[in-house]
Design a protein around this motif. Structure first.
Motif, mmCIF file in Angstrom:
data_model
loop_
_atom_site.group_PDB
_atom_site.id
_atom_site.type_symbol
_atom_site.label_atom_id
_atom_site.label_comp_id
_atom_site.label_asym_id
_atom_site.label_seq_id
_atom_site.Cartn_x
_atom_site.Cartn_y
_atom_site.Cartn_z
ATOM 1 N N ARG A 92 0.829 -1.211 0.000
ATOM 2 C CA ARG A 92 0.000 0.000 0.000
ATOM 3 C C ARG A 92 0.864 1.262 0.000
ATOM 4 O O ARG A 92 0.550 2.250 -0.674
ATOM 5 N N VAL A 93 1.943 1.241 0.762
ATOM 6 C CA VAL A 93 2.876 2.376 0.748
ATOM 7 C C VAL A 93 3.468 2.539 -0.644
ATOM 8 O O VAL A 93 3.591 3.660 -1.167
ATOM 9 N N ALA A 102 0.927 4.176 -2.864
ATOM 10 C CA ALA A 102 0.800 5.612 -2.618
ATOM 11 C C ALA A 102 1.939 6.376 -3.279
ATOM 12 O O ALA A 102 1.721 7.429 -3.911
ATOM 13 N N GLU A 124 0.768 5.755 10.238
ATOM 14 C CA GLU A 124 0.422 5.139 8.959
ATOM 15 C C GLU A 124 1.365 5.599 7.849
ATOM 16 O O GLU A 124 1.678 6.791 7.724
ATOM 17 N N GLU A 151 1.030 5.283 4.370
ATOM 18 C CA GLU A 151 0.548 5.770 3.070
ATOM 19 C C GLU A 151 0.568 7.300 2.976
ATOM 20 O O GLU A 151 1.089 7.838 1.984
ATOM 21 N N LEU A 187 -5.115 8.142 7.356
ATOM 22 C CA LEU A 187 -5.910 8.154 6.130
ATOM 23 C C LEU A 187 -7.368 8.458 6.469
ATOM 24 O O LEU A 187 -7.913 7.913 7.429
ATOM 25 N N SER A 196 -8.113 3.772 -0.700
ATOM 26 C CA SER A 196 -6.913 3.970 -1.502
ATOM 27 C C SER A 196 -5.766 4.322 -0.571
ATOM 28 O O SER A 196 -5.997 4.790 0.549
ATOM 29 N N PRO A 197 -4.541 4.098 -1.018
ATOM 30 C CA PRO A 197 -4.134 3.595 -2.330
ATOM 31 C C PRO A 197 -4.365 2.085 -2.461
ATOM 32 O O PRO A 197 -4.426 1.368 -1.465
ATOM 33 N N PRO A 228 -3.093 -1.543 -3.143
ATOM 34 C CA PRO A 228 -1.781 -2.184 -2.980
ATOM 35 C C PRO A 228 -1.123 -2.480 -4.326
ATOM 36 O O PRO A 228 -1.770 -2.964 -5.247
#
Length: 497
Positions: A27-28, A31, A122, A124, A158, A163-164, A166
């Motif tokens: 996910r990072v 993003a 977090e 992201e 978030l 979103s984002p 993955p």
């Protein structure tokens, strides 16, 4: 900007029971890529440091991020940071993740300049701000940042976990991810956070007891993009809100998506929301992890589970009726004696469910980190993996490990012995026919991975990096434990008591 993201090696229990895709890191990566950066991912759970070295050399990243959701990986991560700085001194090295968020300043000091920053909270929202700030020449104003100069602004959460998406295409060797018989297995997140406040857990302190839900449409679209036939729903507690579980089920039914699912939940949630779990069995829900933690009221009260033993046993009956295979987790208190281990073995043999054992471990970020009165016997990061005792044991340590492994071995034989061989061979044969060997390897590795001599020897390894000592904290105001905080007007909404 070129960003290389790295997940460290697997921990002890991951050598046998599961190996999950690094969903948070994906996910990072998503993003950062959405923001226009070039991103690559290396997962050391499924590959070696040689591949990482080749990737680093060919990619020449401007920034290297290491995911640290587990304390036990911190020494390895510091080693990776030093190697990166030797190979490319100009590379910006940062750590992020759940566990390192609670010990950020200490890890920076221990890294002795090899780590430029730790990102709390977090990842992201933070990674986009961090990379933009790097391009502009300074990172001190990035939310959640911790550097040698101190802390920046508070970390951001978030607003929506839709979103984002993955970046699963960036993780190689995807066939190496599995959980038990589900081989291969992808992961997905429907909700984030936990509104309960168990004393041994840091999920609620990390997220500030917040709870967010993915929209059914986003969940359905993401599931449709998953190629694996099996999916682990990684929510801390699945289907707390039954209407949310029904909505996602309806979306999957509309899309005609059918897979095999594994999830985690609580006994009281299963009892209260039986209909949604029944609906998911029709979609392919096969396996469930149930955190019972203790088989008696005293143990449940100690961990503030807010359920009774009767709740737990009624939940097991419901799962059996629904045809869901359950794995039970019990927390081993280092105060147990040989008689207590015997009682637990008798219980494990008396129920049809799989029983897993984890050792009670006070982690930074948990309430018991600050309230546990027994002195830590070690501060070696590597032993904080829920498989080693880090506080004094009633039994001599070698006897404690002997009883622990003996109990685990009895449980293992129960599920992988002769009377279950036919079922295991059926699953094994199907996996092997598809070229999947993770489950097969799991069956034969138990005695090599779990043995008291190995666990005892781990306590005698030279220690270079140690956890900080717990600082005194009055946990009467539990908000002092939080990494993320919320506005006062929203702080009490949606909480389970």
């Amino acid at each position: 900007m070129r960003l290389l993201l790295v997940h460290p090696s697997a921990l002890m229990y991951s050598e046998i029971f599961l190996r999950l895709e690094p969903l948070g890191l994906e996910r990072v990566a998503g993003a950062a890529r959405d923001a226009g950066h070039e991103v690559r991912v290396v997962d050391l759970q499924v590959t070696g440091e040689r591949e990482l070295a080749r990737e680093f050399s060919s990619f020449r990243p401007d920034a290297l991020g290491v995911s640290l959701n587990y304390l036990a990986n911190i020494p390895e991560a510091i080693g990776l940071a030093h190697a990166a700085k030797r190979a490319h001194p100009g590379c910006f090295v940062f750590f992020g993740g759940h566990s390192v968020s609670f010990v950020a300043e200490d890890v920076l000091e221990q890294a002795e300049g090899a780590v430029d920053a730790v990102v709390r909270g977090e990842g992201e929202p933070a990674v986009v701000c961090l990379l933009a700030a790097l391009a502009d020449g300074g990172v001190q104003d990035v939310p959640g940042i911790v550097t040698a100069q101190g802390r920046g602004p508070e970390p951001r959460m978030l607003h929506s976990i839709d979103s984002p998406v993955p970046a699963r295409d960036l993780t190689r060797h995807r066939r190496r991810y599995f959980i038990g018989e589900l081989d291969p297995c992808a992961s997905i997140e429907f909700t984030r956070g936990c509104p309960w406040d168990c004393s041994f857990c840091s999920a609620w302190t990390f997220y500030g007891r917040s709870y967010r839900k993915a929209s059914p449409e986003a969940a359905g679209a993401e599931m449709a993009g998953i190629r694996e036939p099996n999916v682990f729903i990684v929510d801390d507690v699945a289907f707390i809100r039954p209407e949310h579980g029904h909505s996602i089920a309806a979306e999957l039914e509309r899309r005609k998506i059918r897979k095999h699912y594994y999830l985690e939940t609580r006994s009281d949630v299963l009892l209260r929301n039986e209909e949604v779990f029944q609906r998911w069995t029709r979609l392919g829900l096969k396996y469930m992890f149930l955190g019972m933690e203790a088989i008696d009221a005293e143990g449940l009260d100690l961990y503030r589970k807010r359920v009774t033993p009767d709740d737990n046993f009624r939940a097991l009956e419901v799962a059996r009726r629904l045809g869901i295979n359950v794995a039970i987790n019990l927390i081993v208190d280092p105060a147990w004696d040989e008689e207590r281990f015997r009682v637990v073995r008798d219980f494990a043999l008396a129920v049809p469910e799989i029983v897993h054992l984890t050792v009670m471990t006070p982690y930074p970020g948990t309430e018991i980190w600050h309230t546990e009165s027994r002195r830590l016997t070690t501060r070696d990061y590597r032993l904080f993996d829920i498989q080693h005792a880090v506080v004094p044991t009633t039994l001599p340590l070698d006897v404690f490990y002997r009883e622990l492994v003996r109990t685990q071995a009895v449980i293992n034989r129960k599920h992988l012995g002769l009377r279950t061989a036919v079922g295991a061979l059926r699953v094994l044969g199907g996996n092997l026919a598809r070229g999947q060997t993770n489950f097969a390897r799991m069956l034969w590795k138990f005695n090599r991975v779990y043995n008291p001599a190995r666990q005892l020897a781990d306590h005698h390894r030279p220690v270079r990096y140690e956890l900080p000592l717990p600082r005194h904290l009055d946990v009467g105001d539990r908000r002092q434990l939080y990494v993320h905080t919320r506005p006062a007007a929203r702080r009490d909404s949606g909480q389970a008591e």
